[in-house]
Design an enzyme around this catalytic site. Structure first.
Site, PDB file in Angstrom:
ATOM      1  N   THR A 127      -0.189 -48.503  33.687  1.00 24.09           N
ATOM      2  CA  THR A 127       0.596 -48.960  33.244  1.00 24.09           C
ATOM      3  C   THR A 127       0.680 -50.182  33.541  1.00 24.09           C
ATOM      4  O   THR A 127       0.834 -50.519  34.508  1.00 24.09           O
ATOM      5  CB  THR A 127       2.394 -48.697  32.854  1.00 24.09           C
ATOM      6  OG1 THR A 127       3.268 -49.058  32.140  1.00 24.09           O
ATOM      7  CG2 THR A 127       2.883 -48.654  34.184  1.00 24.09           C
ATOM      8  N   ASP A 128       1.328 -51.805  32.714  1.00 27.09           N
ATOM      9  CA  ASP A 128       1.634 -52.838  33.117  1.00 27.09           C
ATOM     10  C   ASP A 128       2.403 -53.097  34.341  1.00 27.09           C
ATOM     11  O   ASP A 128       2.771 -54.147  34.882  1.00 27.09           O
ATOM     12  CB  ASP A 128       0.977 -53.851  31.748  1.00 27.09           C
ATOM     13  CG  ASP A 128       2.083 -53.624  31.049  1.00 27.09           C
ATOM     14  OD1 ASP A 128       3.458 -52.498  30.799  1.00 27.09           O
ATOM     15  OD2 ASP A 128       2.317 -54.659  29.854  1.00 27.09           O
ATOM     16  N   GLU A 129       3.470 -52.145  34.085  1.00 25.51           N
ATOM     17  CA  GLU A 129       4.375 -52.811  34.244  1.00 25.51           C
ATOM     18  C   GLU A 129       4.340 -52.198  36.027  1.00 25.51           C
ATOM     19  O   GLU A 129       5.074 -52.439  37.153  1.00 25.51           O
ATOM     20  CB  GLU A 129       5.775 -51.024  33.943  1.00 25.51           C
ATOM     21  CG  GLU A 129       6.051 -51.265  32.245  1.00 25.51           C
ATOM     22  CD  GLU A 129       6.834 -50.400  31.915  1.00 25.51           C
ATOM     23  OE1 GLU A 129       7.231 -49.853  33.015  1.00 25.51           O
ATOM     24  OE2 GLU A 129       6.418 -49.875  31.238  1.00 25.51           O
ATOM     25  N   TYR A 155      10.420 -45.016  37.672  1.00 22.29           N
ATOM     26  CA  TYR A 155       8.818 -45.010  36.474  1.00 22.29           C
ATOM     27  C   TYR A 155       7.956 -45.460  37.370  1.00 22.29           C
ATOM     28  O   TYR A 155       6.580 -45.385  37.250  1.00 22.29           O
ATOM     29  CB  TYR A 155       8.887 -45.372  35.018  1.00 22.29           C
ATOM     30  CG  TYR A 155       7.784 -44.873  34.055  1.00 22.29           C
ATOM     31  CD1 TYR A 155       7.123 -44.436  34.505  1.00 22.29           C
ATOM     32  CD2 TYR A 155       7.146 -46.661  33.627  1.00 22.29           C
ATOM     33  CE1 TYR A 155       5.801 -44.353  33.763  1.00 22.29           C
ATOM     34  CE2 TYR A 155       6.805 -46.602  33.458  1.00 22.29           C
ATOM     35  CZ  TYR A 155       5.405 -45.039  33.178  1.00 22.29           C
ATOM     36  OH  TYR A 155       3.964 -44.961  31.852  1.00 22.29           O
ATOM     37  N   SER A 156       7.932 -46.896  37.105  1.00 23.94           N
ATOM     38  CA  SER A 156       6.890 -47.727  37.318  1.00 23.94           C
ATOM     39  C   SER A 156       6.232 -48.236  39.087  1.00 23.94           C
ATOM     40  O   SER A 156       5.279 -48.304  39.343  1.00 23.94           O
ATOM     41  CB  SER A 156       7.075 -49.294  37.586  1.00 23.94           C
ATOM     42  OG  SER A 156       8.066 -49.970  37.428  1.00 23.94           O
ATOM     43  N   LYS A 159       3.886 -44.590  38.887  1.00 23.79           N
ATOM     44  CA  LYS A 159       2.884 -44.898  38.222  1.00 23.79           C
ATOM     45  C   LYS A 159       1.884 -46.132  39.565  1.00 23.79           C
ATOM     46  O   LYS A 159       0.794 -45.646  39.387  1.00 23.79           O
ATOM     47  CB  LYS A 159       3.194 -45.734  37.199  1.00 23.79           C
ATOM     48  CG  LYS A 159       3.724 -45.008  35.710  1.00 23.79           C
ATOM     49  CD  LYS A 159       2.509 -43.859  35.710  1.00 23.79           C
ATOM     50  CE  LYS A 159       1.248 -44.098  34.882  1.00 23.79           C
ATOM     51  NZ  LYS A 159       0.476 -43.096  34.722  1.00 23.79           N
ATOM     52  N   ASN A 184       2.454 -51.428  26.524  1.00 27.24           N
ATOM     53  CA  ASN A 184       2.985 -50.428  25.434  1.00 27.24           C
ATOM     54  C   ASN A 184       2.380 -50.406  24.121  1.00 27.24           C
ATOM     55  O   ASN A 184       2.475 -50.989  23.275  1.00 27.24           O
ATOM     56  CB  ASN A 184       4.825 -51.085  25.167  1.00 27.24           C
ATOM     57  CG  ASN A 184       5.925 -51.409  25.559  1.00 27.24           C
ATOM     58  OD1 ASN A 184       5.619 -52.475  27.029  1.00 27.24           O
ATOM     59  ND2 ASN A 184       6.879 -51.028  25.354  1.00 27.24           N
TER      60      ASN A 184
END
Ligand SMILES: NC(=O)c1ccc[n+]([C@@H]2O[C@H](COP(=O)([O-])OP(=O)(O)OC[C@H]3O[C@@H](n4cnc5c(N)ncnc54)[C@H](O)[C@@H]3O)[C@@H](O)[C@H]2O)c1
Length: 342
Positions: A127-129, A155-156, A159, A184
């Site tokens: 993810t980009d997060e 979460y990020s 990841k 997203n």
């Protein structure tokens, strides 16, 4: 023929990826390894049960023996299995570390045992997060592949940890990996805890839509089929050890998103209920996807609004039994708990 082991194929992006691959690559087979957690839904792929190119295996990426038994027949792994919802990670981070970090390590270790010569590809979908967030007042700033990691939610962070492990296994053991970091996603079969299906299905049910804070947080919206096409491009042509950012060129604030959904559905702004903001809510995500365009010739073609949003809303209107089933039971308990906190 290429045989792909897809992890997390019964979830939102995974089930769309299975369809995308079988539609666009007639020679490919997909084996889907999925633990069927709350967000994994066998209904998402029920129509493919008779397709000889598709096979479902019920199990966890943390089960080393099972993963090792599946890998010899595979040419590649596309790793999507994860705990994926930021709000749930704020309530309880442990499953995020167990699946996203330890599960990814189990897959990598199994790959090393079965394929010491690094012939098989491993595509890690992230993810980009992991890059943290961007200020709202500098619209030209975007994440590229050299942006330092600064994850801000559990979460990020999980990841980011998994991305680091994948990078390290390439550096240390020469594994044939690529990492994708995307923005997203939206589209069919998305679990209705995520904002677009949550708002659309609430409105169909005549309920208000709970908008975090003042709605100024900005996200870049990528249609799931654009994402699937990009992951396939990386699988087939990405250079070993490389990271590719994937974006939709489609930035909106959450308030703009909400207004767009209300407009498509013919509802008024009185259906918005401003609720207490998410803890640590990232302000803005934006992707610079120059590298994947230059190196692999990919750019989004299905993400532009209003058409992509309209077709997504229509899918939820046309597939009411699917989301009514998902929104019942245990999910309803989570929903009530989540919004009762405000
Ligand atoms: N949805 C987005 O907007 C988005 C954006 C960027 C990246 N991603 C990443 O894409 C991937 C897929 O996201 P999604 O939105 O489809 O998530 P999802 O929650 O809809 O699906 C996750 C799937 O993983 C399965 N799973 C969970 N734990 C497992 C385990 N231990 N073993 C096997 N399967 C397990 C679940 O059963 C489910 O089918 C994730 O890795 C996520 O981090 C998602």
């Amino acid at each position: 023929m290429q045989h792909i082991l897809l992890t997390g194929g019964s979830g939102f992006i995974g089930s769309n990826f299975v369809r995308f691959v079988l539609r666009h690559r007639p020679d490919c087979k997909v084996t889907n390894l999925d633990a069927l957690t709350y967000s994994g839904n066998p209904q998402n792929l029920a129509d493919l049960e008779e397709d000889p190119r598709y096979k479902f295996v019920h199990g966890s990426i943390n089960d080393m023996e099972l993963v090792q038994s599946l890998l010899p027949d595979m040419d590649a792994v596309v790793h999507m299995a994860a705990e994926s919802h930021v709000d749930r990670s704020i309530l309880d981070a442990r499953p995020f570390v167990e699946t996203n970090v330890l599960g990814t390590m189990t897959l990598l270790d199994a790959m090393r045992r079965v394929d010491p010569g690094n012939q098989k590809r491993f595509i890690h979908v992230s993810t980009d997060e992991v890059y943290g967030d961007l200020p709202l007042d500098q619209p030209n700033l975007k994440f590229n592949e050299t942006t330092p990691y600064a994850p801000s939610s559990p979460y990020s962070a999980s990841k980011a940890g998994s991305d680091m492990l994948v990078r390290a296994y390439h550096h240390t053991f020469g594994m044939n990996i690529c990492i994708t970091n995307c923005s997203n996603n939206f589209g069919p079969y998305q679990f209705p805890e995520k904002v677009i299906p949550l708002f659309v299905t609430n409105l169909i049910e005549g309920q208000k839509v709970p908008l975090y804070g003042d709605g100024s947080n900005v996200r870049d919206w990528l249609h799931v089929d654009d994402h699937c096409e990009a992951v396939l491009a990386v699988l087939e042509n990405g250079a070993a050890g490389e990271t590719y950012n994937i974006g939709g060129n489609n930035e909106r604030s959450n308030l703009q998103l909400t207004h767009a959904i209300l407009e498509v559905m013919g509802k008024g702004k009185d259906m918005i209920e401003h609720v207490k903001d998410r803890l640590g809510h990232d302000r803005r995500y934006a992707i610079d996807a120059t590298k994947i365009k230059t190196d692999l010739g990919w750019e989004p073609t299905r993400s532009a609004w209003p058409a992509a949003l309209e077709s997504t809303v229509k899918w939820y209107i046309d597939n009411e039994p699917w989301w009514r089933n998902v929104k019942s039971g245990a999910y309803r308990e989570y929903y009530n708990k989540q919004y009762a906190r405000r």
